[in-house]
Design a protein around this motif. Structure first.
Motif, mmCIF file in Angstrom:
data_model
loop_
_atom_site.group_PDB
_atom_site.id
_atom_site.type_symbol
_atom_site.label_atom_id
_atom_site.label_comp_id
_atom_site.label_asym_id
_atom_site.label_seq_id
_atom_site.Cartn_x
_atom_site.Cartn_y
_atom_site.Cartn_z
ATOM 1 N N ASP B 195 1.065 -0.912 0.008
ATOM 2 C CA ASP B 195 0.028 -0.309 -0.222
ATOM 3 C C ASP B 195 0.807 1.495 -0.359
ATOM 4 N N ASN B 196 -0.190 2.097 -0.372
ATOM 5 C CA ASN B 196 0.723 3.089 -0.315
ATOM 6 C C ASN B 196 1.641 3.715 1.032
ATOM 7 N N GLU B 197 1.456 3.317 2.043
ATOM 8 C CA GLU B 197 2.162 4.150 3.367
ATOM 9 C C GLU B 197 2.775 2.997 3.235
ATOM 10 N N GLY B 198 3.144 2.384 2.733
ATOM 11 C CA GLY B 198 4.639 1.844 2.823
ATOM 12 C C GLY B 198 5.689 2.443 1.851
ATOM 13 N N VAL B 199 5.739 3.012 1.015
ATOM 14 C CA VAL B 199 6.919 3.538 0.917
ATOM 15 C C VAL B 199 6.847 5.382 1.112
ATOM 16 N N ALA B 200 5.162 5.289 1.898
ATOM 17 C CA ALA B 200 5.025 6.809 2.131
ATOM 18 C C ALA B 200 5.566 7.522 3.640
ATOM 19 N N ILE B 201 5.942 6.623 4.475
ATOM 20 C CA ILE B 201 6.158 7.130 5.522
ATOM 21 C C ILE B 201 7.841 7.059 5.306
ATOM 22 N N PHE B 202 8.137 6.472 4.745
ATOM 23 C CA PHE B 202 9.787 6.449 3.999
ATOM 24 C C PHE B 202 9.814 7.463 3.622
ATOM 25 N N ALA B 203 9.211 8.043 2.918
ATOM 26 C CA ALA B 203 8.933 9.739 2.099
ATOM 27 C C ALA B 203 8.966 10.603 2.830
ATOM 28 N N LEU B 204 7.919 10.203 3.943
ATOM 29 C CA LEU B 204 7.248 11.182 5.463
ATOM 30 C C LEU B 204 9.100 11.704 6.032
ATOM 31 N N LEU B 205 9.647 10.071 6.552
ATOM 32 C CA LEU B 205 10.769 10.900 7.114
ATOM 33 C C LEU B 205 11.431 11.485 6.448
ATOM 34 N N LEU B 206 12.576 10.654 5.267
ATOM 35 C CA LEU B 206 13.133 12.046 4.575
ATOM 36 C C LEU B 206 13.014 12.372 4.370
ATOM 37 N N THR B 207 11.687 13.774 4.201
ATOM 38 C CA THR B 207 11.634 14.245 4.219
ATOM 39 C C THR B 207 11.856 15.722 4.854
ATOM 40 N N PHE B 208 11.594 15.478 6.001
ATOM 41 C CA PHE B 208 11.078 16.274 6.918
ATOM 42 C C PHE B 208 13.398 15.665 7.490
ATOM 43 N N TYR B 209 13.860 15.262 7.544
ATOM 44 C CA TYR B 209 14.914 15.001 7.943
ATOM 45 C C TYR B 209 15.863 15.651 7.180
ATOM 46 N N LEU B 210 15.709 15.753 5.985
ATOM 47 C CA LEU B 210 16.187 16.384 4.635
ATOM 48 C C LEU B 210 15.442 18.075 5.244
ATOM 49 N N PHE B 211 14.760 18.600 5.547
ATOM 50 C CA PHE B 211 14.111 19.619 5.792
ATOM 51 C C PHE B 211 14.825 20.262 7.510
ATOM 52 N N VAL B 212 15.005 19.462 8.446
ATOM 53 C CA VAL B 212 15.230 19.917 9.595
ATOM 54 C C VAL B 212 17.354 20.351 9.163
ATOM 55 N N LYS B 213 17.412 18.884 8.661
ATOM 56 C CA LYS B 213 18.946 19.077 7.462
ATOM 57 C C LYS B 213 19.271 20.710 7.322
ATOM 58 N N ALA B 214 18.057 20.882 6.431
ATOM 59 C CA ALA B 214 18.096 22.408 5.833
ATOM 60 C C ALA B 214 18.424 23.084 5.855
ATOM 61 N N VAL B 215 17.945 23.370 7.156
ATOM 62 C CA VAL B 215 17.400 24.286 8.436
ATOM 63 C C VAL B 215 18.282 24.047 8.907
ATOM 64 N N ASN B 216 19.460 23.214 9.170
ATOM 65 C CA ASN B 216 20.439 23.514 10.445
ATOM 66 C C ASN B 216 21.616 23.855 9.999
ATOM 67 N N THR B 217 21.383 23.896 8.558
ATOM 68 C CA THR B 217 23.056 23.521 7.607
ATOM 69 C C THR B 217 22.515 25.339 6.703
#
Lengths: 436, 677
Positions: B195-217
């Motif tokens: 189901d979509n969620e299986g991939v989406a949680i990965f994408a969700l966390l990845l987006t958040f991680y990259l955004f936090v990384k972007a804010v930090n750097t």
């Protein structure tokens, strides 16, 4: 070589044998089972049977209580039509019963039922299954003191001369029936819930149904033109049924006798029975009014192949060929009221098909701007004709991503602004970076 | 299998714990002379091997269903996804993109290409094509079955980096271990749950991680990466709305708390603008991204950001506080006025579409119940029971507040983000059962912070008080001997014992968590729901394969163009397995059509016949579970048919089917109930 020739002759000689059987290609009935109360009917009604045999029907006479009769064997029907000239039978012999007769009709075969006064419960039950109800009083007959047939002895006015025919050429033939039809028997009424049954010959408004031998004590249950003398049914599967309350109207005596309607000075040499019953038997046995539709085709305008799917706003052409069976061959059916629907839950397009007078009907129209699974529907139901109900499913898809216009004229300002912005930004960057 | 996973779990725990100790060792700058590797290298090796083990664990713990049953697709929606993936691999991308499916939603049809989130299918097809290119002859079904576990493994890696970004690498490791086996996530990512969620949680966390990384750097590159992560998320799941609302909210909070910085400006603007442009490429989203009410918050914050930047610039240029205060007042007032006016005009002219029902029901849990029965009818959309929180989170539920405490203690841009993510998603998880899934990564991360911080404190306490105390953990022993010169503090004799007790308690809790997770995975979340399993009277396993048998009956015994009417739950499965046209299916886009089916189901037979004739129905599929005691049959769903039917056709009234307000199906049921179809 000789062997091959033998096979060929065998094959060719078999073809007409096959073709006599009932088939959609050749819808006329061929094998008819006639059930009679006693074989005297065979000679007393020989004129009627003679007209059937002369038109190529193979009649098989059996006593109604013959223990060996059966409509089907090994799951195959042995007959194409059934004639019940046995008004007094209490129980059929063999494997025939009401249910098997209903099954026989349900599988598309034709039926003629003739009752008479004192008709048995069994025959009444068959009639009820067909959608008509005979008068419940077993001794009742149709009596008409005004429209009776003048005869030598002044009788009880149960011999009726009726000329109240249904106005449908396809059922009664195009030649007008001049002489009234003689009728003597019981009347029936149509079941109002049944929309398929039609009065072909109805009694006049002065008729009523009662026991002629006893004095009328209660008002009769059936009166006036509600009484039907002869009715036909065309079932949804195009099986045709004829029901009448008089067996004697088929008899040689009625066929031959002259008729003079009471109160009328015209005396006809011959009653209308022969013409009426012969014409109606042609209809019942599918010699007339049987349509077929073939070659349902549709394609885009300018193409000839039938696509698996249409796109919205395509122009398409729909065509169908309709023929009528004339008894011996398929003749083009000519009419100007055949319509095609482009249908998805409700008709989006409703168009009258134009005909080339040779049976070919066609129409051109544009697919509506709605996608979905559509159907080409031709629902053609006309009095007396077999109903045509064609539907062909076809999906309609929206535009593909690359079927839209690539550049919209209305959007040129936006293209311009986007590109000028890009160019401006580029120049600005260069100026900003290298100006000092 | 159970035993194997258990031992694997144990191994991870056992190795994870010394890792914490090593972390603390590093801080006190010990050197490992007895080992050949340098400390840093050793630590790296440990970290990588732990992460590798967690990666494998996350994959294999999701394979219960494959072993118990067979390699098959589960539930309802995954069948649709599987069917579309099959189509994609057979016909290619452009056919898929323009696919008009005439087999579902008869007679309306459905533009599949334009009404789905293609991320999952494209991902699976891409994996499939890659494997084919490498000459692995796999069937697409196997790829689909294993996509979710594979992405769950990838999520653990992202969780590690995310944890490292917001706290330290120890927290990252614990977070990876937590999320690998957390039941809340496993429920949607077992093998076969395609189901979509299986991939989406990965994408969700990845987006958040990259955004936090972007804010930090403050780096444009990370912001760009986060925009692409967002694009992937949009292509995979409708839950992207959560991202596009959470990130603006986070930015708003940072603005209000005075944490505005150039880093934030760069990260957010780049992410929003590029993410929006990319998201609009998904046909199902399209112009919604700039028009619908759900996305307006992001746009508003975007403009606010520009105003902030402008004010900053003006402040820099003016250098007169009084003048600036006046200017600020005018600007802010006019900005708000312009924003409100634009919103009002947009809404009134219909350019900005109002919020959808699902969104409303998120903010107000009772909304769907009163207004949109079709949303309320889905069991996934029910409010969450506290027991399912316990079931899905176990000890994480208690560690979550502790983690929040640690986050508040060491407040930074990153921890503010994870706090906000945790709090909002916890609220949503309380509103809808299925959103526990969204909350899971946040809960895992915050709990991981709690665990990591606690253990680190405790071990450093032990280390400073007594070097020998660490001897309990095997690997720290060598190092501690070399540094046993620190003085023994006698004033706090209980501290050492207390710390040991607490550590043991923590390990006990963690091992309990591992046991619980494995048990839940094996018992509750690994059943495909299309094949039912029950315990017989003697404890033996009874398998009911009736669903698939019914679908294959349809496939083999009905004409190819037959139309099957059923309640919408079974639509996808009938099209995928039975290969027949259905009237309604699980993509509930047309409420009226579903209501028509509901009406047909709940009318008297002759009325129902007319309705079905108008829909050209050839077959009706109903599910009755009365014999086997299967509870989710059509009798159970019947009231929803009545409610949904009644929502559109007022002829259908719910009280007609109830007896004194009770729903009965036995002979005491309401006459209308007994006489309907």
């Amino acid at each position: 070589m000789a062997k091959l020739l033998l096979y060929l002759t065998l094959a060719t000689s078999l073809i007409p044998l096959f073709s006599v059987a009932f088939s959609p290609e050749n819808p006329t009935d061929r094998r008819v089972l006639v059930l009679v109360d006693d074989f005297a009917i065979k000679s007393s009604h020989s004129l009627y049977f003679g007209s059937l045999t002369s038109r190529g029907f193979q009649l098989e006479f059996k006593l109604a209580d013959d223990p060996n009769i059966g409509l089907q064997r090994y799951g195959q029907y042995l007959y194409d039509a059934l004639v019940l000239f046995c008004p007094s039978v209490e129980r059929f012999g063999g494997s025939i019963d009401v249910a098997s007769i209903v099954d026989f009709v349900d599988s598309g075969h034709d039926l003629i039922v003739a009752a008479d006064s004192n008709a048995s419960d069994l025959i009444r039950e068959v009639a009820t299954e067909c959608g008509v109800d005979f008068d419940e009083d077993p001794a009742a007959m149709v009596i008409d003191h005004i429209n009776y047939a003048v005869s030598n002895f002044d009788g009880d006015h149960t011999l009726i001369a009726s000329d109240d025919f249904i106005k449908a050429d396809v059922i009664l033939g195009s030649k007008k029936i001049e002489a009234p039809v003689l009728f003597q028997g019981i009347g029936h009424s149509l079941n109002p819930a049944n929309s398929l049954v039609l009065k072909v010959l109805s009694a006049s408004s002065s008729a009523y149904s009662a026991n002629p031998k006893s004095k009328l004590s209660n008002p009769p249950s059936l009166t006036g033109s509600a009484i039907s003398l002869v009715s036909v049914v065309q079932a949804r599967n195009n099986a045709r049924i004829l029901i009448t309350g008089s067996l004697s109207m088929f008899s040689n005596r009625f066929f031959r006798s002259g008729v003079q309607k009471a109160g009328s000075s015209i005396k006809h040499e011959k009653s209308g029975n022969e013409q009426f019953l012969t014409e109606i038997s042609k209809w019942v046995f599918h010699e007339r009014g049987h349509l077929k539709a073939v070659n349902v085709r549709h394609h885009k305008v300018g193409e000839s192949d039938e696509p698996a799917i249409y796109r919205i706003n395509d122009d398409l052409e729909y065509s169908v060929e309709i023929y009528e069976w004339s008894g011996t061959s398929w003749e083009p059916y000519v009419s100007d009221d055949v319509q095609v629907q482009f249908y998805m839950m409700s008709p989006y397009v409703l168009k009258t098909l134009s005909t080339d007078q040779k049976g070919h009907y066609s129409a051109e129209f544009k697919v509506p701007d709605v996608y979905g699974v559509f159907q080409f529907k031709v629902e053609y139901q006309r009095l007396g004709y077999t109903s045509l109900s064609l539907s062909k499913q076809i999906p309609v898809r929206p535009y593909r991503h690359n079927e839209y216009e690539r550049f919209l004229p209305a959007a040129y300002p936006y293209y311009g602004s986007a590109f000028s912005m890009m160019a401006g930004f580029f120049i600005f960057t260069i100026v900003h970076l290298y100006s000092k | 299998m159970v035993g194997k996973t258990e031992s694997q779990n144990g191994a991870v725990k056992a190795t994870a714990a010394p890792a914490m100790n090593l972390e603390s060792d590093l801080f006190s700058n010990f050197s490992f002379k007895s080992f050949k590797l340098k400390t840093k290298q050793q630590e790296l090796l440990l970290r990588v091997s732990i992460l590798g083990l967690v990666y494998i664990l996350a994959f294999i713990t999701r394979l219960f269903s494959v072993l118990r049953y067979e390699s098959m697709i589960h539930e309802f929606d995954p069948y649709f996804n599987y069917r579309t993936t099959l189509f994609l691999t057979e016909k290619g991308f452009y056919e898929f993109w323009n696919w008009f499916d005439s087999e579902s939603w008869y007679p309306l049809g459905r533009i599949i290409g334009g009404t789905l989130y293609p991320g999952l299918m494209v991902t699976a097809a891409f994996i499939y094509w890659t494997l084919r290119f490498l000459r692995f002859a796999v069937h697409i079904r196997e790829v689909c079955v294993l996509t979710a576990p594979f992405f769950a493994s990838n999520t653990t890696v992202v969780a590690y980096f995310f944890g490292k970004e917001i706290w330290d690498s120890g927290a990252g490791l614990v977070a990876a271990a937590f999320i690998a086996i957390c039941p809340g996530y496993i429920s949607r990512s077992v093998a076969g749950s395609y189901d979509n969620e299986g991939v989406a949680i990965f994408a969700l966390l990845l987006t958040f991680y990259l955004f936090v990384k972007a804010v930090n750097t403050g780096s444009l590159a990370w912001a760009l990466a986060s925009a692409f992560g967002y694009f992937y998320m949009v292509s995979a799941w409708g839950g992207y709305v959560f991202i596009i609302n959470l990130i603006p909210l986070y930015v708003l909070v940072l603005l209000i708390t005075g944490r505005y910085s150039m880093r934030l400006y760069v990260a957010y603007n780049c992410m929003y603008v590029l993410g929006m442009l990319l998201a609009m490429q998904i046909r199902f989203v399209g112009f919604q991204h700039v028009q619908s009410g759900e996305h307006m918050a992001a746009m508003g914050v975007f403009f606010l950001m520009q105003v902030f930047y402008f004010l900053d610039w003006v402040k820099y240029m003016l250098s007169d506080t009084k003048l600036f205060q006046a200017f600020l007042r005018i600007t802010v007032t006019s900005a708000i006025a312009v924003g409100a006016l634009a919103l009002g005009v947009g809404t009134a002219s219909g350019y900005i579409s109002p919020w959808t029902g699902r969104f409303y029901s998120l903010l107000d849990p009772t909304y769907a119940k009163d207004n949109i029965p079709i949303i309320a009818s889905v069991s996934e959309h029910q409010p969450t029971a506290w027991s399912s929180f316990m079931f899905d989170f176990h000890i994480l539920l208690f560690l979550f507040p502790a983690g929040l405490y640690f986050c508040f203690k060491k407040l930074s841009d990153a921890t503010i983000f994870i706090v906000m993510y945790g709090l909002t998603s916890m609220y949503f998880a309380g509103v809808m059962v299925r959103l526990i899934l969204v909350a899971t990564p946040a809960v895992c991360l915050i709990s991981a912070i709690a665990v990591s911080a606690t253990i680190k404190n405790l071990t450093s306490l032990l280390r400073t008080k007594s070097k020998t105390a660490v001897a309990g953990s095997s690997k720290g022993t060598g190092g501690s001997k070399a540094s046993s010169k620190a003085s023994f503090d006698q004033s706090q004799p209980f501290q050492k014992n207390g710390a040991i007790a607490l550590l043991l308690g923590a390990f006990y809790l963690l091992s309990k968590y591992a046991t619980h997770c494995t048990w839940v995975t094996s018992e509750a979340y690994s059943s495909p729901s299309i094949v039912l399993a029950a315990r017989g009277a003697h404890g033996n396993r009874v398998i009911f394969d009736d669903y698939r048998e019914a679908y294959f009956w349809l496939r083999q015994n009905t004409p190819p163009d037959a139309k099957v009417m059923s309640w919408w739950d079974y639509g996808y499965q009938i099209t995928a397995m039975g290969n027949r046209t259905v009237i309604v299916d699980n993509n509930t886009w047309n409420n009226t059509h579903i209501a028509t089916v509901g009406r047909a189901m709940s009318s008297y037979e002759d009325e129902a016949y007319e309705i079905m004739r108008s829909l050209d129905v050839d077959y009706v599929l109903v599910v009755f579970g009365g014999v086997t005691g299967y509870s989710s049959d059509d009798i159970n769903k019947f009231l929803w048919m009545v409610r949904i039917g009644g929502g559109v056709f007022p002829v259908i009234k719910e009280p007609d089917y109830l007896v004194n307000g009770d729903y009965r199906v036995d002979k005491g049921a309401a006459p209308k109930m007994l006489n309907c179809l």
